[in-house]
Design an enzyme around this catalytic site. Structure first.
Site, PDB file in Angstrom:
ATOM      1  N   HIS A 242       0.802  -1.230   0.000  1.00  0.00           N
ATOM      2  CA  HIS A 242       0.000   0.000   0.000  1.00  0.00           C
ATOM      3  C   HIS A 242       0.838   1.286   0.000  1.00  0.00           C
ATOM      4  O   HIS A 242       0.818   2.068  -0.952  1.00  0.00           O
ATOM      5  CB  HIS A 242      -0.887   0.042   1.253  1.00  0.00           C
ATOM      6  CG  HIS A 242      -1.748  -1.156   1.464  1.00  0.00           C
ATOM      7  ND1 HIS A 242      -2.883  -1.401   0.730  1.00  0.00           N
ATOM      8  CD2 HIS A 242      -1.654  -2.184   2.350  1.00  0.00           C
ATOM      9  CE1 HIS A 242      -3.462  -2.515   1.152  1.00  0.00           C
ATOM     10  NE2 HIS A 242      -2.731  -3.012   2.138  1.00  0.00           N
TER      11      HIS A 242
HETATM   12  C1  BDR Z   1      -3.207   0.796   5.244  1.00  0.00           C
HETATM   13  O1  BDR Z   1      -3.423   0.285   6.559  1.00  0.00           O
HETATM   14  C2  BDR Z   1      -2.222  -0.165   7.113  1.00  0.00           C
HETATM   15  O2  BDR Z   1      -2.379  -1.448   7.609  1.00  0.00           O
HETATM   16  C3  BDR Z   1      -1.164  -0.078   6.048  1.00  0.00           C
HETATM   17  O3  BDR Z   1       0.061   0.338   6.606  1.00  0.00           O
HETATM   18  C4  BDR Z   1      -1.714   0.929   5.073  1.00  0.00           C
HETATM   19  O4  BDR Z   1      -1.331   2.236   5.411  1.00  0.00           O
HETATM   20  C5  BDR Z   1      -3.884  -0.104   4.255  1.00  0.00           C
HETATM   21  O5  BDR Z   1      -5.260  -0.156   4.504  1.00  0.00           O
END
Ligand code: BDR
Ligand code: CA
Length: 312
Positions: A242
């Site tokens: 992400h």
């Molecule tokens: C986001 O949530 C976190 O778990 C990850 O770091 C990312 O920023 C994804 O939904």
């Protein structure tokens, strides 16, 4: 080459860690500081993890500040089920030696935005938006000084990951997200729609490991770790990476496409709390307030990431 000044606001998190490494490896970006927020794991761990990653990159000069330990009005929700107990489970990385800066992250944000020329600092939130919203509330004069906010959060076609309709970062602090999305600052959103196309497949993970450096090994082990969760959940070929999509967008925006649309945050409904109501199809007359990305050239993204990590 002109560099872009950024502040990374983050809750590391393995994917946050890779996003930070990509920024520190890229001459296009000047990291003015890192502000930690509670999110994936509590603040005591996110601020420590941010320092661990700076040291891994050999950048003990980067100031790291601790920010808000809880969302503006709600109780903190964490994600150890994804990121492990420490938030950085996977590699064994040494405890940091560099110190945490004195003072609150929110005050660092305010001070820095006031000190730098107007419109020259980009904020890169990779976690819940608590620190940014708190800074805007405490010092409204800084809002117009922000060049842009490029954030990881939300979803439209991918809908949600922590609830059926909400993405984690927005869900944890929807009130903060609402303040940020209504601030008038130019916003670029990297939602799950994009990050679910940036999958760490085995060959991509192998490419990190093949760098043969401490950074390459650590990134391969981190992505290996959280992969197990997403593989089971989505049955996909690998885990979505992400947060590095935010830093990649800043370096190579041409890898991404999206639309300038209206995005509102659901702050009251129990059923859909934290939903990013994105008017992707332009069916309302609500004023566009964000560029909402929808697609990424995943091969180009991983080529860039691997090439940059090799520099550390
Ligand atoms: C986001 O949530 C976190 O778990 C990850 O770091 C990312 O920023 C994804 O939904
Ligand atoms: Ca994150």
């Amino acid at each position: 080459m002109s560099t872009r000044k950024i502040i990374i606001d983050t809750d590391p998190g393995q994917d946050d860690a890779v996003a930070i490494l990509l920024a520190l490896a890229s001459p296009e970006l000047e990291v003015l500081g890192i502000t930690a927020v509670a999110g994936n794991v509590p603040l005591a761990l996110t601020q420590k993890n941010a320092r661990i990653i700076c040291e891994l990159a050999g950048r003990v000069d980067i100031p790291v500040y601790a920010g808000c330990a809880a969302p503006l009005t709600r109780a903190l929700v964490t994600a150890e089920h994804v990121h492990g107990k420490t938030g950085l489970d996977g590699p064994q990385l040494p405890d940091p030696v560099m110190s945490l800066q004195d003072g609150h992250a929110v005050d660092f944000l305010i001070r820095t935005l006031r000190a730098q020329e107007t419109g020259t600092v980009t904020l890169c939130p990779l976690g819940p938006l608590t620190n940014i919203a708190m800074a805007f509330q405490k010092a409204p004069d800084i809002v117009e000084r922000v060049q842009e906010i490029v954030l990881m959060g939300g979803a439209y076609f991918a809908v949600g990951n922590i609830t059926p309709t909400a993405e984690f970062n927005i869900y944890v602090d929807p009130q903060a997200a609402d303040i940020v999305f209504k601030s008038g600052v130019p916003i670029t959103v990297v939602p799950l729609d994009v990050t679910h196309k940036a999958l760490v497949t085995k060959p991509r993970n192998d490419a990190f490991r093949a760098l043969g450096t401490p950074v390459g090994q650590a990134v391969a082990m981190m992505t290996d770790f959280f992969e197990r969760f997403d593989r089971e959940k989505y049955g996909s070929l690998g885990a979505p990476l992400h947060d590095p999509c935010v830093t990649a967008y800043l370096i190579r925006p041409g890898l991404f496409t999206g639309r300038h649309i209206n995005v509102e945050i659901e702050t009251t409904s129990e059923l859909t709390l934290g939903m990013t109501v994105a008017d992707w199809w332009g069916v309302t007359d609500r004023t566009p307030n964000a560029t909402f990305l929808g697609d990424v050239d995943a091969d180009g993204f991983f080529t860039l990431l691997t090439e940059r990590l090799a520099r550390l």
